[in-house]
Scaffold this motif. Structure first.
Motif, short mmCIF file in Angstrom:
data_model
loop_
_atom_site.label_atom_id
_atom_site.label_comp_id
_atom_site.label_asym_id
_atom_site.label_seq_id
_atom_site.Cartn_x
_atom_site.Cartn_y
_atom_site.Cartn_z
N PHE A 152 1.20 4.15 -2.99
CA PHE A 152 1.04 5.33 -2.72
C PHE A 152 2.36 6.19 -3.11
O PHE A 152 2.17 7.37 -3.82
CB PHE A 152 0.87 5.57 -1.08
N GLN A 183 0.45 8.13 -5.98
CA GLN A 183 -0.32 9.10 -5.41
C GLN A 183 0.88 10.55 -5.09
O GLN A 183 0.48 11.52 -5.13
CB GLN A 183 -0.87 8.68 -4.17
N GLU A 233 0.80 -1.26 0.01
CA GLU A 233 -0.20 -0.08 0.00
C GLU A 233 0.89 1.41 0.02
O GLU A 233 0.46 2.17 -0.70
CB GLU A 233 -0.77 0.00 1.31
N SER A 234 1.94 1.31 0.73
CA SER A 234 2.75 2.41 0.86
C SER A 234 3.76 2.66 -0.41
O SER A 234 3.82 3.70 -0.94
CB SER A 234 3.73 2.42 1.90
#
Lengths: 180, 596
Positions: free
Chosen positions: B71, B75, B67-68
């Motif tokens: 990101f 993102q 997830e990181s």
């Protein structure tokens, strides 16, 4: 190193070589550092959440004698990549004010962000960190309080017997109320 | 300015140090062939800088690692670029290490008195490869997860200490949070620390013995600064240019679907520079893997380390060149064999395609307004009908049914089709095929089952051909009304547009003009017939109930053919049946047009 072997005569060609070496070296070193700095500064472009009305409590749950009571604020928490609906994102003190309206205060002290207590006997809010005190209306009570402003009041609305609060955190330490 | 520098110099001796760094003698003058060591120092510096910045955004944990990284990659401002730089510089470093080794051996720079320096170099090679191995797991995607599992399982076959070693490295019996914390500590702390120490020793010894000049010397000696510095800097810039090209072409580094120990991943392969070891292992039958995985590679590495000792012999240098050449040719051949074998295997090609699809799909799901739950992005894929539906269909339904002529995943099942093709089930075109005398008894509808000789086939074949224009119109209206019962996403607009026709059709469904109600229960109205209840036909509720138990009296009852009661018999969970139903009905999240 044998000094006789080394050409020390600075000439035009050597100057160009030196300039090229320095430029190439600088460019090569700058790229990774600049790429990293961009990512490091990414949080500056991100805005804090909040400001949407959230249902906090039933009107009946708030004492009608003007004494504040603490409530959790449940909403969608956005934490970098995670989105979690319906979890506590903060807390507010709610109290009935004159004229039947409801006042809401963010529980966070505007000085340095500690969680303030309501001391029922003294009828004031007390910050446990640096002893700022606020009266039940949220105003600074003792002029010697380190807090630069009163407790942050939040907009409220009563809809069908429930209290809705526009929950928002504000920047600590500033005289003005600026959204965090 | 000068006085400030004097002040610093008196206290630190900076001037002397700078002089030593810059005015090292280069025997025979600056040459391009001396740049390799500097490019490696440059790459390592890039890795330290980009690695530290990545560290600021990375979170090692089974529910946060992928997830990181997602990101960072998708993102954060410029995150893809930073990550790409780190990823491709690592690959460049492996290539440069090889070139540096070749140059050292060809120029005889490993010979006395430089043996220890050579050995520190070989150690650095192993340490850099360990960085690659540990870094490959950190994004916690399917590819890194499965490839690294293979690597740690291989470590477990080391005689005596293997199993304990594996458990220490993995941080327990199975992969999880502690595997990531350990690999991260190794990758970002322990191994780089060792590398820095050994680079220090390597450079110290290099300075002590000086550069090994390539004979014959073409020019006079000259100091390191400025011409050799220029060569080195230009070479570093060239390496950077290659890396940047790769970063831009690939838009950062690849990120697969999040790791899932319960999902088969046939596309697992190590990084390209470990492919030769992967291929080598294929030639060792069960029980002898330790030779291919541990013994032979270790012996070869020890031989590489022994080059300075072998070099003392009269023909030693030539032997060393031959040995290194043969080893590299072997590595190249094995790598090519691995690539060629994968390319020719349809299963592998399909697995890579499926992996790419899931990697793309999870990005769409992660970017959806509901975001990534705290349980991790892997749960998004597990709950996605578009990903799970075809897999469940292939495993449970495709031995009889088909989906658009295949098993849902695009492959042909072994068993012959013996039940309907369910692509577009309950849609208007699907029902048109069912009510067409030419196709109702085809294998795509009822032809493969015992219902081939049933009442429905008989009704369609006997009655429909005799219909006049008005009856045909009535049949069409009833069909549209029945299809509307499914509430399919793909027909939403058509159902809204045809509200009036659906109203007429609904009346026809329960009238005796067409006779549906003679056998079926329709719109909750029944004449006591025993054919399947068509109320809500094709809706999620109808479909899940049917898959759960087609033998239920509201469906086929005793007349059910071979279809198992997937829910009632406990073959599938309610969630799995729901995923199949949602997939058949085309119900899955789709990003709004214009979004990612």
């Amino acid at each position: 190193m044998d000094p006789k072997d080394s050409p020390t005569q600075p000439d035009r060609r050597e100057f160009i070589t030196k300039a090229c070496a320095l430029t190439a070296g600088a460019v090569a070193a700058t790229v990774p550092a600049a790429a990293g700095l961009f990512v490091l500064l990414d949080p500056l472009g991100r805005k804090g959440g909040g400001g949407e009305p959230v249902r906090v409590a039933a009107l009946e749950a708030i004492p009608d004698d003007g004494v504040p009571r603490k409530f959790s604020v449940l909403a969608t928490r956005v934490d970098a990549w995670n989105r979690t609906p319906n979890v506590p994102i903060g807390a507010v003190y709610l109290r009935r004010a004159v004229g039947g309206t409801v006042q809401a205060f963010n529980v966070v002290c505007p000085h340095a962000g500690c969680f303030v207590d309501y001391v029922a006997d003294a009828k004031h809010y007390l910050c446990p960190c640096h002893n700022s005190t606020f009266d039940t209306e949220g105003r600074i009570q003792d002029p010697k309080s380190p807090s630069p402003r009163g407790l942050d009041e939040l907009a409220t609305e009563v809809r069908d017997g429930a209290v809705w609060v526009k929950f928002q955190n504000y920047r600590a330490g500033a005289k003005e109320k600026l959204p965090a | 300015m000068n006085s400030l520098f004097n002040w610093i110099d008196q206290r630190t001796g900076a001037r002397k140090l700078l002089h030593e760094v810059l005015f090292e003698n280069v025997p025979g003058g600056a040459r391009w062939r001396y740049v390799w060591g500097s490019t490696l120092v440059f790459c390592f510096t890039v890795q330290v800088i980009t690695g530290l910045f990545l560290w600021l955004a990375y979170s090692p944990g089974s529910q946060t690692a992928w997830e990181s990284v997602y990101f960072i990659q998708h993102q954060m401002t410029g995150g893809w670029f930073l990550r790409g730089l780190h990823h491709f510089t690592a690959q460049a470093m492996t290539v440069l290490l090889l070139l540096h080794l070749l140059q050292v051996v060809i120029d005889g720079a490993y010979k006395a008195p430089r043996e220890i320096n050579y050995w520190t170099g070989v150690l650095l090679l192993v340490l850099v490869l360990s960085l690659s191995l540990t870094g490959y797991l950190l994004p916690w995607d399917q590819k890194g997860f499965w490839a690294t599992r293979v690597a740690t399982n291989i470590a477990a076959i080391t005689p005596v200490v293997g199993p304990a070693l594996q458990q220490i490295v993995v941080g327990g019996a199975d992969y999880g949070h502690h595997t990531l914390t350990r690999f991260f500590a190794l990758h970002a702390g322990i191994i780089p620390g060792l590398i820095i120490a050994f680079i220090g020793l390597h450079v110290y010894l290099f300075r002590k013995h000086g550069l090994t000049p390539k004979e014959p010397r073409r020019k006079r000696d000259e100091p390191f600064w400025p011409r050799q510095v220029m060569c080195d800097a230009v070479a570093c810039l060239a390496v950077l240019a290659v890396v940047l090209t790769l970063v831009l072409v690939n838009h950062g580094a690849p990120l697969g679907a999040p790791a899932d120990a319960s999902e088969q991943f046939s596309a697992a392969r190590p990084e390209w520079y470990f492919l030769f070891l992967f291929q080598f292992l294929k030639y060792f039958p069960g029980g002898t893997e330790v030779w291919g995985a541990i013994v032979i590679p270790t012996v070869l590495l020890l031989l590489v380390g022994a080059l300075p000792l072998l070099g003392r012999w009269k023909f030693g240098h030539r032997f060393n060149l031959g040995f290194l050449g043969a080893m590299l040719a072997g590595v190249a051949l094995l790598t090519w064999l691995a690539v060629a074998e994968d390319r020719s295997k349809p299963e592998y090609v399909a697995a890579v395609k499926a992996a790419d699809f899931e990697a793309e799909r999870v990005l769409a799901l992660a970017a959806a307004p509901s975001g990534i739950p705290t349980a991790g992005a892997v749960t998004l894929l597990r709950a996605d009908p578009l990903v799970q539906g075809p897999k469940l269909f292939a495993r449970n339904c495709a031995s009889c049914h088909r989906y658009d002529g295949h098993d849902g995943l695009g492959l042909q099942p072994k068993d012959k089709q013996s039940a309907s093709d369910l692509k577009g089930f309950a849609s208007r075109p699907w029902l048109e095929g069912l009510l067409n005398p030419a196709t109702v008894d085809s294998v795509n509808y009822m032809g493969g089952s015992k219902h081939k000789d049933g009442e429905m086939v008989k009704w369609v074949k006997e009655n429909v051909p005799t219909f006049n224009a008005s009856s045909k119109e009535q049949l069409k209206q009833a069909l549209i009304a029945l299809s509307a019962e499914a509430g399919l996403k793909s027909q939403k607009e058509a159902d809204l547009r045809d509200v009036a026709i659906i109203g007429v059709g609904a009346k026809l469904l329960v009238s005796h003009d067409l006779g549906c109600i003679d056998c079926h229960t329709v719109l909750n109205k029944s004449d006591g017939g025993e054919a399947p209840d068509l109320t809500g036909f094709g809706s999620r509720q109808w479909l899940t109930a049917f898959i759960s138990n087609p033998k239920h009296e509201s469906f086929y009852g005793e007349r059910n053919d071979r279809m198992p009661a997937f829910g009632a018999d406990g073959r599938l969970t309610e969630t799995e049946i729901g995923l199949i139903a949602d997939w058949l009905r085309g119900e899955w999240y789709e990003p709004a047009a214009g979004g990612r």
